[in-house]
Motif scaffolding. Structure first.
Motif, PDB file in Angstrom:
ATOM      1  N   GLY A 161      -6.287  47.314  69.099  1.00 43.51           N
ATOM      2  CA  GLY A 161      -4.976  46.913  68.595  1.00 43.51           C
ATOM      3  C   GLY A 161      -4.979  45.787  67.589  1.00 43.51           C
ATOM      4  O   GLY A 161      -3.922  45.254  67.258  1.00 43.51           O
ATOM      5  N   LYS A 162      -6.125  45.410  67.084  1.00 46.09           N
ATOM      6  CA  LYS A 162      -6.201  44.325  66.095  1.00 46.09           C
ATOM      7  C   LYS A 162      -5.771  44.854  64.734  1.00 46.09           C
ATOM      8  O   LYS A 162      -6.052  45.994  64.367  1.00 46.09           O
ATOM      9  N   ILE A 163      -5.083  44.013  63.979  1.00 43.47           N
ATOM     10  CA  ILE A 163      -4.571  44.395  62.668  1.00 43.47           C
ATOM     11  C   ILE A 163      -5.499  43.860  61.586  1.00 43.47           C
ATOM     12  O   ILE A 163      -5.871  42.685  61.598  1.00 43.47           O
ATOM     13  N   PHE A 164      -5.856  44.737  60.648  1.00 38.10           N
ATOM     14  CA  PHE A 164      -6.750  44.388  59.550  1.00 38.10           C
ATOM     15  C   PHE A 164      -6.107  44.747  58.218  1.00 38.10           C
ATOM     16  O   PHE A 164      -5.526  45.823  58.090  1.00 38.10           O
ATOM     17  N   GLU A 165      -6.254  43.868  57.249  1.00 38.17           N
ATOM     18  CA  GLU A 165      -5.943  44.258  55.880  1.00 38.17           C
ATOM     19  C   GLU A 165      -7.249  44.734  55.265  1.00 38.17           C
ATOM     20  O   GLU A 165      -8.291  44.092  55.430  1.00 38.17           O
ATOM     21  N   VAL A 166      -7.210  45.865  54.579  1.00 37.31           N
ATOM     22  CA  VAL A 166      -8.378  46.404  53.905  1.00 37.31           C
ATOM     23  C   VAL A 166      -8.062  46.478  52.414  1.00 37.31           C
ATOM     24  O   VAL A 166      -7.033  47.024  52.022  1.00 37.31           O
ATOM     25  N   GLN A 167      -8.941  45.897  51.611  1.00 35.04           N
ATOM     26  CA  GLN A 167      -8.824  45.957  50.154  1.00 35.04           C
ATOM     27  C   GLN A 167      -9.972  46.807  49.638  1.00 35.04           C
ATOM     28  O   GLN A 167     -11.112  46.616  50.054  1.00 35.04           O
ATOM     29  N   ILE A 168      -9.653  47.739  48.757  1.00 41.28           N
ATOM     30  CA  ILE A 168     -10.660  48.658  48.225  1.00 41.28           C
ATOM     31  C   ILE A 168     -10.576  48.603  46.704  1.00 41.28           C
ATOM     32  O   ILE A 168      -9.493  48.769  46.137  1.00 41.28           O
ATOM     33  N   ARG A 169     -11.715  48.371  46.061  1.00 42.61           N
ATOM     34  CA  ARG A 169     -11.729  48.298  44.597  1.00 42.61           C
ATOM     35  C   ARG A 169     -13.115  48.622  44.059  1.00 42.61           C
ATOM     36  O   ARG A 169     -14.088  48.640  44.808  1.00 42.61           O
ATOM     37  N   THR A 170     -13.196  48.844  42.760  1.00 43.84           N
ATOM     38  CA  THR A 170     -14.487  49.094  42.118  1.00 43.84           C
ATOM     39  C   THR A 170     -15.150  47.765  41.781  1.00 43.84           C
ATOM     40  O   THR A 170     -14.512  46.704  41.833  1.00 43.84           O
ATOM     41  N   GLU A 171     -16.428  47.842  41.386  1.00 36.92           N
ATOM     42  CA  GLU A 171     -17.163  46.637  40.968  1.00 36.92           C
ATOM     43  C   GLU A 171     -16.444  45.948  39.809  1.00 36.92           C
ATOM     44  O   GLU A 171     -16.294  44.730  39.795  1.00 36.92           O
ATOM     45  N   GLU A 172     -16.005  46.739  38.833  1.00 34.83           N
ATOM     46  CA  GLU A 172     -15.313  46.168  37.670  1.00 34.83           C
ATOM     47  C   GLU A 172     -14.003  45.502  38.083  1.00 34.83           C
ATOM     48  O   GLU A 172     -13.685  44.398  37.628  1.00 34.83           O
ATOM     49  N   MET A 173     -13.246  46.144  38.948  1.00 38.96           N
ATOM     50  CA  MET A 173     -11.994  45.559  39.442  1.00 38.96           C
ATOM     51  C   MET A 173     -12.263  44.256  40.185  1.00 38.96           C
ATOM     52  O   MET A 173     -11.505  43.292  40.065  1.00 38.96           O
TER      53      MET A 173
END
Length: 180
Positions: A161-173
């Motif tokens: 039940g833990k809440i996580f923010e996940v950020q996904i991006r490319t190397e350039e971003m």
């Protein structure tokens, strides 16, 4: 020190943000926060530190689970946990009137991959495995911020039940987000 700190929050941190220098912006904000409101600074630092061991273990477990999943799908990636800086926590608590326990992105994971397509593919796998929180998906790849920031942000409920923010991006971003 207070005058310079106020100027830093009003002028230099926003300039760093506008230029996409998030690491510098975060450091400037935390330093100014320390001088402008040391009591609140130490209170938040204490709250963050109290749960640090538990948070670190949760983040490492989630990193391991996501890493295994992405490796199974033959996606190239780098993954790591990131900490929310103290001024950002304070800002959410005061401006948005949130309690410390209502801040959803204290546990955060960043995934760096090769292509934009990989970003969306990873997002799909994560949403298939974990329950996303409605209204918490932000697509800054399709619609970048004014400072050219691009990333996918989602908030998920992990195991236990833990809440996580996940950020996904490319190397350039990531390069643009961190160094402008």
């Amino acid at each position: 020190q207070k005058r310079i700190s106020e100027e830093t929050l009003d002028v230099y941190a926003p300039i760093a943000h506008r230029l996409g220098l998030s690491a510098i912006k975060n450091e400037l904000e935390d330093l100014a926060f320390y001088y402008l409101n040391p009591t609140e600074y130490y209170t938040i630092a204490h709250l963050v530190e109290m749960k640090k061991t538990e948070r670190d273990a949760s983040v490492q477990k989630m990193i391991q689970e996501i890493s295994e999943m992405l490796t199974e799908h033959n996606i190239q990636f780098r993954i790591f946990g990131r900490s929310k800086h103290l001024y950002s926590i304070y800002h959410k608590m005061t401006v948005r009137h949130k309690r410390f326990d209502e801040i959803l992105d204290l546990l955060a994971i960043r995934i760096i991959t090769k292509t934009e397509l990989n970003c969306y593919e990873i997002l799909g796998y994560i949403h298939a495995k974990y329950k996303p929180i409605p209204g918490r998906l932000k697509d800054y790849i399709a619609v970048p911020k004014q400072n050219m920031y691009q990333s996918l942000h989602t908030t998920i409920i992990g195991d236990e039940g833990k809440i996580f923010e996940v950020q996904i991006r490319t190397e350039e971003m990531d390069e643009i987000a961190e160094r402008g």
